[in-house]
Design a protein around this motif. Structure first.
Motif, mmCIF file in Angstrom:
data_model
loop_
_atom_site.group_PDB
_atom_site.id
_atom_site.type_symbol
_atom_site.label_atom_id
_atom_site.label_comp_id
_atom_site.label_asym_id
_atom_site.label_seq_id
_atom_site.Cartn_x
_atom_site.Cartn_y
_atom_site.Cartn_z
ATOM 1 N N ALA A 557 37.885 100.462 20.340
ATOM 2 C CA ALA A 557 36.596 100.832 20.918
ATOM 3 C C ALA A 557 36.645 100.859 22.444
ATOM 4 C CB ALA A 557 35.520 99.863 20.438
ATOM 5 N N ILE A 558 37.306 99.894 23.051
ATOM 6 C CA ILE A 558 37.392 99.829 24.518
ATOM 7 C C ILE A 558 38.298 100.934 25.049
ATOM 8 C CG2 ILE A 558 38.199 98.405 26.454
ATOM 9 C CD1 ILE A 558 37.374 95.940 24.720
ATOM 10 N N SER A 559 39.418 101.157 24.373
ATOM 11 C CA SER A 559 40.380 102.169 24.822
ATOM 12 C C SER A 559 39.782 103.569 24.799
ATOM 13 C CB SER A 559 41.624 102.145 23.936
ATOM 14 O OG SER A 559 42.263 100.896 23.989
ATOM 15 N N SER A 560 38.915 103.832 23.846
ATOM 16 C CA SER A 560 38.387 105.184 23.671
ATOM 17 C C SER A 560 37.233 105.510 24.611
ATOM 18 C CB SER A 560 37.919 105.374 22.225
ATOM 19 O OG SER A 560 36.830 104.505 21.920
ATOM 20 N N ARG A 561 36.790 104.555 25.416
ATOM 21 C CA ARG A 561 35.652 104.767 26.312
ATOM 22 C C ARG A 561 36.119 104.654 27.759
ATOM 23 N NH1 ARG A 561 33.756 102.889 21.525
ATOM 24 N NH2 ARG A 561 31.640 103.516 20.900
ATOM 25 N N ALA A 562 36.228 105.793 28.411
ATOM 26 C CA ALA A 562 36.741 105.813 29.788
ATOM 27 C C ALA A 562 35.840 105.031 30.731
ATOM 28 C CB ALA A 562 36.888 107.257 30.264
ATOM 29 N N TYR A 563 34.549 104.982 30.444
ATOM 30 C CA TYR A 563 33.619 104.321 31.371
ATOM 31 C C TYR A 563 33.743 102.804 31.338
ATOM 32 C CZ TYR A 563 30.576 103.288 27.352
ATOM 33 O OH TYR A 563 30.077 102.820 26.171
ATOM 34 N N VAL A 564 34.392 102.246 30.318
ATOM 35 C CA VAL A 564 34.574 100.794 30.247
ATOM 36 C C VAL A 564 35.779 100.409 31.101
ATOM 37 C CG1 VAL A 564 35.012 98.817 28.757
ATOM 38 C CG2 VAL A 564 33.545 100.675 27.951
ATOM 39 N N SER A 565 35.548 99.535 32.067
ATOM 40 C CA SER A 565 36.618 99.195 33.008
ATOM 41 C C SER A 565 37.749 98.402 32.363
ATOM 42 C CB SER A 565 36.047 98.391 34.188
ATOM 43 O OG SER A 565 35.161 99.185 34.935
ATOM 44 N N GLY A 566 37.452 97.698 31.265
ATOM 45 C CA GLY A 566 38.530 96.954 30.618
ATOM 46 C C GLY A 566 38.002 95.982 29.591
ATOM 47 N N GLY A 567 38.925 95.307 28.935
ATOM 48 C CA GLY A 567 38.592 94.327 27.909
ATOM 49 C C GLY A 567 39.277 93.010 28.201
ATOM 50 N N ILE A 568 38.474 91.951 28.311
ATOM 51 C CA ILE A 568 38.984 90.617 28.626
ATOM 52 C C ILE A 568 38.731 89.731 27.411
ATOM 53 C CG2 ILE A 568 38.993 88.761 30.323
ATOM 54 C CD1 ILE A 568 39.597 91.644 31.383
ATOM 55 N N ALA A 569 39.771 89.450 26.662
ATOM 56 C CA ALA A 569 39.646 88.715 25.404
ATOM 57 C C ALA A 569 39.208 87.278 25.665
ATOM 58 C CB ALA A 569 40.973 88.718 24.652
ATOM 59 N N TRP A 570 38.452 86.755 24.714
ATOM 60 C CA TRP A 570 38.087 85.340 24.730
ATOM 61 C C TRP A 570 38.856 84.665 23.603
ATOM 62 C CZ3 TRP A 570 35.669 82.490 28.199
ATOM 63 C CH2 TRP A 570 35.305 81.180 27.848
ATOM 64 N N ASN A 571 39.829 83.903 23.880
ATOM 65 C CA ASN A 571 40.238 83.253 25.110
ATOM 66 C C ASN A 571 41.752 83.294 25.131
ATOM 67 O OD1 ASN A 571 40.843 80.561 26.726
ATOM 68 N ND2 ASN A 571 38.745 81.109 27.220
ATOM 69 N N LEU A 572 42.368 83.008 26.274
ATOM 70 C CA LEU A 572 43.826 82.992 26.297
ATOM 71 C C LEU A 572 44.379 81.992 25.299
ATOM 72 C CD1 LEU A 572 46.564 83.819 27.498
ATOM 73 C CD2 LEU A 572 46.244 82.034 29.221
ATOM 74 N N ALA A 573 43.834 80.784 25.284
ATOM 75 C CA ALA A 573 44.332 79.735 24.392
ATOM 76 C C ALA A 573 43.154 78.989 23.784
ATOM 77 C CB ALA A 573 45.244 78.762 25.142
ATOM 78 N N ASP A 574 43.348 78.439 22.587
ATOM 79 C CA ASP A 574 42.340 77.571 21.991
ATOM 80 C C ASP A 574 42.018 76.442 22.966
ATOM 81 O OD1 ASP A 574 42.567 79.156 19.761
ATOM 82 O OD2 ASP A 574 43.608 77.665 18.547
ATOM 83 N N PHE A 575 40.762 75.976 22.945
ATOM 84 C CA PHE A 575 40.357 74.952 23.904
ATOM 85 C C PHE A 575 39.372 73.998 23.259
ATOM 86 C CE2 PHE A 575 37.571 78.578 24.332
ATOM 87 C CZ PHE A 575 36.300 78.023 24.395
ATOM 88 N N ASN A 576 39.151 72.883 23.930
ATOM 89 C CA ASN A 576 38.291 71.841 23.383
ATOM 90 C C ASN A 576 36.819 72.160 23.630
ATOM 91 O OD1 ASN A 576 36.816 68.992 23.652
ATOM 92 N ND2 ASN A 576 38.579 68.769 22.318
ATOM 93 N N SER A 577 36.030 72.007 22.579
ATOM 94 C CA SER A 577 34.580 72.087 22.676
ATOM 95 C C SER A 577 34.043 71.013 21.743
ATOM 96 C CB SER A 577 34.077 73.479 22.261
ATOM 97 O OG SER A 577 32.666 73.529 22.361
ATOM 98 N N GLU A 578 33.693 69.867 22.316
ATOM 99 C CA GLU A 578 33.423 68.676 21.510
ATOM 100 C C GLU A 578 32.304 68.888 20.505
ATOM 101 O OE1 GLU A 578 31.979 64.777 20.254
ATOM 102 O OE2 GLU A 578 30.869 66.333 21.322
ATOM 103 N N THR A 579 31.324 69.724 20.821
ATOM 104 C CA THR A 579 30.189 69.910 19.922
ATOM 105 C C THR A 579 30.521 70.779 18.715
ATOM 106 O OG1 THR A 579 29.429 71.775 21.273
ATOM 107 C CG2 THR A 579 28.480 69.611 21.739
ATOM 108 N N ARG A 580 31.628 71.467 18.745
ATOM 109 C CA ARG A 580 31.992 72.321 17.608
ATOM 110 C C ARG A 580 32.439 71.473 16.420
ATOM 111 N NH1 ARG A 580 33.253 77.955 17.625
ATOM 112 N NH2 ARG A 580 32.329 78.894 19.470
ATOM 113 N N GLU A 581 32.171 71.997 15.217
ATOM 114 C CA GLU A 581 32.587 71.305 13.998
ATOM 115 C C GLU A 581 33.542 72.228 13.247
ATOM 116 O OE1 GLU A 581 28.796 70.128 12.263
ATOM 117 O OE2 GLU A 581 28.778 68.328 13.481
ATOM 118 N N GLU A 582 33.113 72.858 12.189
ATOM 119 C CA GLU A 582 33.847 73.934 11.554
ATOM 120 C C GLU A 582 35.245 73.501 11.093
ATOM 121 O OE1 GLU A 582 31.433 77.417 13.906
ATOM 122 O OE2 GLU A 582 33.356 76.813 14.696
ATOM 123 N N ALA A 583 36.147 74.494 10.915
ATOM 124 C CA ALA A 583 37.422 74.222 10.250
ATOM 125 C C ALA A 583 38.305 73.255 11.035
ATOM 126 C CB ALA A 583 38.168 75.536 10.022
#
Length: 900
Positions: A557-583
């Motif tokens: 989707a980002i590649s096909s749209r010239a007007y989008v300056s770029g795509g910055i993925a979230w996140n480079l590495a897994d990180f700590n978020s104490e309030t998260r539960e889940e898997a």
């Protein structure tokens, strides 16, 4: 004797010459040294304590490295103390000495010899304390008792208020002693050295350099000095030089310099990060002594964000691809060495990326230094996240952090944007009070305008960006979209909200309605728990396969749209978020790398998309322990898909144990194969032709093949581990076990009878199971899913003695929780009615578990397991019956191992 006078003369001349060349140019001693060793630490407040037991530590240090990972909600946020003895040698008595802290979270109060010397607010910028302002440094040397109170308590007047990351406390970066002559480039400009480089005009033909700053003259009379700026190329050759004579008074004297035309500059790009150096000196006109010297990197580049064609670097269209980064590592908090910071940048660069979003706060100086050196464009932001406080103190602290950030990071050619207010209306207060909420919205917009204006004043040459969440209509209505130069969108369609195709619809709408505004996709991603795999991935299953699918769709989707300056993925590495539960409790798993910096499949996907040099990788190379059911009694193999990532267009071939599986033409960088894995080690070898050369990748997959018929002689049964209520594989490398998905019972095999997959009541987000932290276990993915109302579970195993383990967890409790702010389509969570259930479990008609239920072992959100030993006779196999006495029977996981 005759030659002695001449020899003596020659010897004297030689000695004088050697002495002369051995003397360095007269230069003052500038000292920058860390004082990280031999600190004492106390967690708590020392006030009123008769005895304090100090812990010996070294910096960097955090006091939240472990409590953020336990099963207790919350982590320590409060006062702590650090202290050490600092020795100032007598040779520094006529110099200016600063204590420099690179970062301490979040309020640091510095005491010198028991007296308060300074206080700094904000956990992510550096700060200074001038020792000369508080102490008398004497020729015989000075011993100082240094104490620092560090407090990371919540304070409504200090950003960040709330966020999906952990606010690790501590002195988590370097502490330094910086020593200067009494005439020096100012060192206390918000803890920055007051010398700022700009390149207001750059082209392939010429470039202009502007230098501004201040020279400090401390406690001396008038002084005549010359300030010299020398521009050197990468090889140390002089390109330009300017001098400025000054007559200094006490205090700070402004300086400025301009290199009006640098011919044919070697341009800085991510592919060729060419760095010049600007060496600036202050020389005493009378003694010719060099009093101070600073060296800064300089990169010549020009860039532009456009609303219709995206980003341009040096007049060439240039798609920005990269990732955001949080700075913590597992059980280290933010207390990292420079080497670990730089490692992250190398991994980002090796992925093929050209951009780093330093999020959501300024990070260690080593980060931008590495960006300059390695060729990674960057944005940096202040930690105003989710919400603001409507107070003058909050506004002041926000702006002060902004000024500190800009001045401390100004001289980095990699930085092209200053950013502020990440998803600032994600957690807007005053629900149900529309008039009051409108006032809040106006205050947010006013603060945004104030910060944006401040940024342009501090740095008129870089862009500003405000980062938005998905509530487009609200941002448009209140006028916030119109404030920054660049709009950053954090979008998770296909993850937090259904409909991955709606991502493109969202940005297309913005481009249509605001055609003059440049757009950058600043966040997108999906959780990928490295332990979870799926052959049929679906939204929120946390599998690496769904994470990879998600990124494939966003890349397209980002590649096909010239007007989008770029795509910055979230996140480079897994990180700590104490309030998260889940898997994986307390971890945000959206990284392209895991928290230990091991690449996930999606990292290799980006390599195939971004790298220019020939690339080939077996995508699921980290899935080295697999399991599955044989196709039949006769066909002892199990087919599972393996993706090969490559940036080549020619066919990819794949061999299994030396036997070819054929060739596949890559589509969008991916060649997919159905691999018939057999029991034991399976050697995969992928190959592709690249410019006449063959490039290869190999992986060894250990496959635990399960018999399709449990009484099969060709493949005897030994062990099986089954997760109920989901369609995922859970990999337990430590125990060398693979938990496979449930299946319905079939004669001769195994499986459940009756019941249904448990789903969270009133949730449109999670396809099955619970997103709660299950206490008492590290196997949360197993206990978070279950089959409710199960009638039976059968194993048609041969006779023998078996070890049978059953796993249960009550997923329904009456504990009320606030909806986590990042679950964008969840409403306010109300307390569910705690389940009341009781059931028996019979094994081969023998009651082995009597009245298991909510009045004994089934404690809500807590793991419970029990082992049973079963003797199978007369070819009857194992039949478990779940007999409900009150409510439904449940089963979360089951394991069976043949003893003999």
């Amino acid at each position: 004797m005759y030659f002695l006078p001449n020899n003596l003369l020659q010897f004297t001349i030689l000695l004088c010459f050697l002495m002369a060349i051995g003397q360095p140019e007269s230069k003052a001693q500038q000292i920058n040294q860390t004082i990280n060793s031999n600190w004492l630490f106390f967690k708590g407040d020392t006030a009123g304590r008769e005895k304090v037991e100090w812990e010996r530590i070294s910096l960097p240090h955090s006091f939240n490295t472990h409590d953020v990972m336990d099963d207790e909600p919350g982590y320590y946020r409060g006062k702590t103390w650090y202290k050490k003895t600092v020795h100032i040698p007598g040779s520094w008595s006529q110099k200016v000495v600063y204590l420099h802290f690179e970062g301490a979270n979040q309020v640091a109060t510095v005491f010198l010899n028991g007296k308060k010397a300074s206080q700094h607010t904000g956990g992510y910028n550096g700060f200074n304390v001038c020792l000369n302002d508080h102490l008398q440094l004497v020729p015989g040397g000075t011993t100082i008792s240094l104490a620092v109170q560090v407090d990371n308590s919540f304070d409504p007047n200090i950003p960040t208020l709330t966020a999906d990351f952990t606010f690790f406390g501590g002195i988590y970066r370097d502490v330094m002693l910086n020593v200067y002559e009494k005439v020096h480039f100012r060192a206390d400009d918000r803890a920055a050295r007051s010398l700022y480089l700009s390149t207001p005009t750059v082209s392939a033909g010429s470039a202009k350099v502007m230098i501004r700053g201040e020279v400090a003259n401390v406690n001396t009379g008038g002084s005549a000095v010359t300030v010299t700026h020398t521009l050197l190329d990468r090889n140390g050759r002089q390109v330009a030089r300017k001098e400025q004579a000054l007559k200094l008074k006490v205090g700070n004297t402004p300086i400025s310099c301009e290199f009006a035309s640098i011919p044919a500059p070697h341009l800085w790009t991510p592919e060729d990060p060419y760095l010049y150096r600007v060496v600036s000196t202050i020389r005493n006109n009378k003694t010719k002594e060099v009093l101070d010297e600073l060296t800064h990197p300089l990169g010549f580049r020009w860039y532009q964000f456009t609303a219709d064609k995206g980003f341009f670097l040096n007049s060439k269209p240039y798609k920005l691809w990269g990732a955001s980064r949080h700075q913590d590592n597992m059980l280290m908090g933010n207390a990292l060495s420079d080497a670990l910071h730089v490692k992250d940048l190398r991994l980002l660069k090796e992925m093929g990326a050209n951009f780093l979003r330093v999020a959501h706060y300024p990070q260690d100086p080593a980060i931008l230094e590495a960006c300059d050196r390695l060729g990674v464009l960057a944005s940096v932001e202040v930690p105003i996240v989710n919400t603001i406080t409507e107070s003058e103190a909050f506004y002041h602290n926000s702006k002060e952090m902004q000024v500190e950030m800009v001045r401390q990071n100004f001289n980095h050619p990699s930085v092209i944007m200053w950013t502020y207010m990440n998803e600032v209306l994600l957690k807007a207060p005053f629900k149900g009070l529309p008039k009051r909420q409108e006032i809040y919205y106006k205050n947010v917009v006013n603060l945004a305008r104030s910060i944006d204006s401040l940024l342009h004043k501090e740095d008129p040459y870089r862009y500003t960006m405000l980062v938005f969440s998905s509530n487009y209509d609200l941002f448009k209505r209140i006028g916030l979209l119109q404030v920054p130069q660049v709009v950053g969108w954090n979008l998770y369609n296909g993850w937090y909200t259904a409909g991955i195709e709606k991502f493109g619809e969202h940005i297309d709408r913005h481009h249509k309605e605001f055609p003059q505004t440049p757009i950058l996709i600043t966040e997108y991603g999906a959780d990928g728990d490295p332990r979870i795999r799926s052959l049929s991935p679906e939204r929120f299953d946390k599998s690496l396969e769904y994470e990879t699918y998600f990124h494939k769709e966003y890349i397209k989707a980002i590649s096909s749209r010239a007007y989008v300056s770029g795509g910055i993925a979230w996140n480079l590495a897994d990180f700590n978020s104490e309030t998260r539960e889940e898997a994986m409790p307390h971890i945000n798993n959206k990284g392209l790398l895991d928290i230990d910096r091991q690449p996930k499949d999606v990292y290799h996907l980006y390599q195939s998309f971004l790298l220019k040099k020939p690339f080939l990788s077996i995508g699921s190379r980290s899935w080295t322990l697999r399991s599955g059911i044989a196709e039949s009694e006769e066909k002892l193999s199990c087919r599972q898909q393996v993706e090969i990532y490559t940036n080549q267009q020619s066919d990819v071939t794949l061999n299994l144990n030396g036997r070819t599986l054929g060739s596949v033409t890559p589509k969008e960088g991916v060649a997919a194969f159905e691999v018939p894995f057999s029991a034991g080690v399976n050697h995969l070898e992928a190959a592709v032709q690249a410019s006449g050369n063959t490039i290869k990748d190999v992986a060894d997959i250990n496959f635990l093949l399960l018999p399709s018929v449990l009484k099969s002689a060709a493949l005897p049964f030994s062990e099986i581990n089954v997760s109920l209520g989901d369609n995922r594989y859970f990999i337990d490398d430590k125990s060398h076990q693979v938990w496979i998905p449930e299946k319905e019972y079939k004669v001769g095999s195994w499986g459940y009878v009756g019941g249904e997959v448990y789903r969270i009541p009133n949730s449109t987000r999670h396809p099955y199971g619970s997103d709660k932290n299950i206490l008492g276990t590290d196997y949360d993915p197993i206990y978070e899913t279950q089959r409710a109302g199960i009638k039976e579970f059968r194993f048609d195993v041969p006779d023998g003695r078996y070890d049978l383990t059953l796993h249960f967890a009550e997923l329904i409790s009456d504990t009320k929780r606030e909806a986590l702010v990042y679950n964008l389509d969840n409403k306010e969570v109300t307390a569910q009615k705690r389940a009341e259930r009781t059931f028996d479990v019979l094994v081969n008609n023998v009651k082995m578990i009597d009245q298991l239920g909510s009045n004994n072992y089934l404690i809500p959100e807590t793991a419970y397991s029990t082992r049973l030993f079963v003797d199978v006779k007369d070819g009857k196999g194992i039949r478990l019956q779940f007999v409900p006495l009150k409510g439904d029977a449940i089963l979360n996981g089951i394991q069976l191992r043949k003893i003999y």
